[in-house]
Motif scaffolding. Structure first.
Motif, short mmCIF file in Angstrom:
data_model
loop_
_atom_site.label_atom_id
_atom_site.label_comp_id
_atom_site.label_asym_id
_atom_site.label_seq_id
_atom_site.Cartn_x
_atom_site.Cartn_y
_atom_site.Cartn_z
N ILE A 138 32.09 5.86 -20.05
CA ILE A 138 30.83 5.48 -20.69
C ILE A 138 30.52 6.51 -21.76
N GLY A 139 30.34 6.05 -22.98
CA GLY A 139 29.99 6.95 -24.08
C GLY A 139 28.56 6.76 -24.51
N THR A 140 27.87 7.86 -24.80
CA THR A 140 26.49 7.79 -25.31
C THR A 140 26.38 8.60 -26.59
N GLY A 141 25.58 8.10 -27.52
CA GLY A 141 25.26 8.82 -28.75
C GLY A 141 23.81 9.22 -28.73
N CYS A 142 23.56 10.51 -28.81
CA CYS A 142 22.21 11.05 -28.64
C CYS A 142 21.69 11.61 -29.96
N PHE A 143 20.38 11.64 -30.10
CA PHE A 143 19.78 12.16 -31.32
C PHE A 143 19.72 13.68 -31.36
N ASP A 144 20.43 14.34 -30.44
CA ASP A 144 20.67 15.78 -30.60
C ASP A 144 21.98 16.02 -31.34
N GLY A 145 22.64 14.94 -31.80
CA GLY A 145 23.87 15.07 -32.54
C GLY A 145 25.11 15.19 -31.67
#
Length: 326
Positions: A138-145
């Motif tokens: 499972i991959g996640t893209g976060c707004f902490d870069g």
């Protein structure tokens, strides 16, 4: 879990119901289906693969309550309750038995898609705008870069994590294969080898990038300004594209790779791969934020600021029905 969650215990039942409904009213396949229930803007739609003859889709919304619907009838199945902030994305596993959702409450939640039970929650430093699932990853893209990759079968294990080069907000995260990932940050699209995440090994810049889609077939689909571009996943070169007269917020390529649906202001449109307009649909009362094709290619669903989800028949289905009934 919602107390009203009614996910089917048998996967054959929804398919049989859909077949019966189609037989009793053949013309319904060409009608737009309207899915109500959300109270805030709908920002993401995700379909499962076809399993035992049927499929499902999840609508993610700013009201914090993602909803599961049958993909053929569009009937409400259940609501996943547990997030405390807007839900921006979701992804099914291959068998459509589990689901991951990403939220503005800084969590990615893992769900049992049959019972609606929350199985686990991964905390992030900021809100999560993108997620994907391939095999056990499972991959996640976060707004902490930071991009994080979790093991769906070992939920307590530390994730693989790596930063986008300029620490930009990650707005798209897609697995190309188990060892390859594509991410989008601002106007930059990057390709990563997950065995060495020290730096992306391919880059592509699309000025004015609004949206990037990859549905595990054909090519990356980029919506930018008034254009749609198709990017080869191997070479990262733009291999085709077209420009329209209106700004395009989102785009989705049909399962056979022949047609593309786009969201443009209050409308959804369908084009051929080469940019010939086939359908121009009105109905939403706010900007279209996201759309995606159903895995059978017979329709695509759109979500908008008005809180509504509309499921539009494809041009091919409309044309086939008209020929058969002329």
């Amino acid at each position: 879990m919602s107390s009203k969650y009614t996910a089917p215990t048998s996967r054959a039942a929804p398919a049989a119901a859909a077949a019966s409904a189609a037989e009793s009213n053949a013309s319904s396949i060409t009608k737009v289906k309207i899915c109500s229930g959300h109270t805030r803007p709908v920002c993401h739609i995700n379909y499962s693969s076809i399993v035992d003859g049927t499929f499902w889709f999840v609508t993610s919304c700013h009201d914090s309550k993602p909803m599961l619907r049958n993909g053929q009838t569009c009937d409400w199945v259940g609501t996943f309750e547990g997030h405390k902030g807007a839900v921006f994305c979701s992804a099914f596993d291959a068998g459509a038995t589990r689901l991951v959702t990403g939220s503005g409450d800084y969590s990615a939640n893992l769900w049992d898609a049959i019972t609606g039970q929350m199985l686990h929650s991964w905390t992030h430093p900021k809100y999560i705008k993108s997620c994907d699932w391939l095999e056990n990853r499972i991959g996640t893209g976060c707004f902490d870069g930071v991009i994080r990759i979790f093991d769906a079968n070992k939920v307590d294990a530390d994730p693989i994590s790596f930063e986008s080069p300029d620490n930009s907000n990650v707005k798209a995260t897609y697995f190309i294969d188990p060892q390859t990932m594509v991410t989008a940050c601002d106007d930059k699209i990057m390709k990563w080898d997950l065995r060495d995440t020290s730096a992306p090994y391919m880059r592509c810049e699309i000025p004015g990038l609004n949206f990037l889609e990859y549905t595990h077939k054909h090519s990356l689909v980029a919506a930018h300004d008034k254009s749609v571009s198709f990017i080869d996943t191997q070479t990262f070169e733009v291999k085709n594209g077209f420009t329209t007269t209106e700004d395009i917020e989102c785009a989705s390529l049909s399962p056979d790779g022949q047609n593309v649906a786009v969201g443009s202001k209050l409308k959804t449109k369908e084009f051929t791969y080469d940019g010939i307009e086939l359908e121009n649909n009105r109905g939403h009362h706010g900007p279209v934020f996201h759309l995606r094709w159903a895995p059978d290619g017979n329709s695509y669903a759109s979500g908008a600021e008005d809180g509504m989800v509309r499921v539009w028949p494809s041009h091919n289905i409309i044309e086939k029905f008209e020929v058969e009934n002329s």
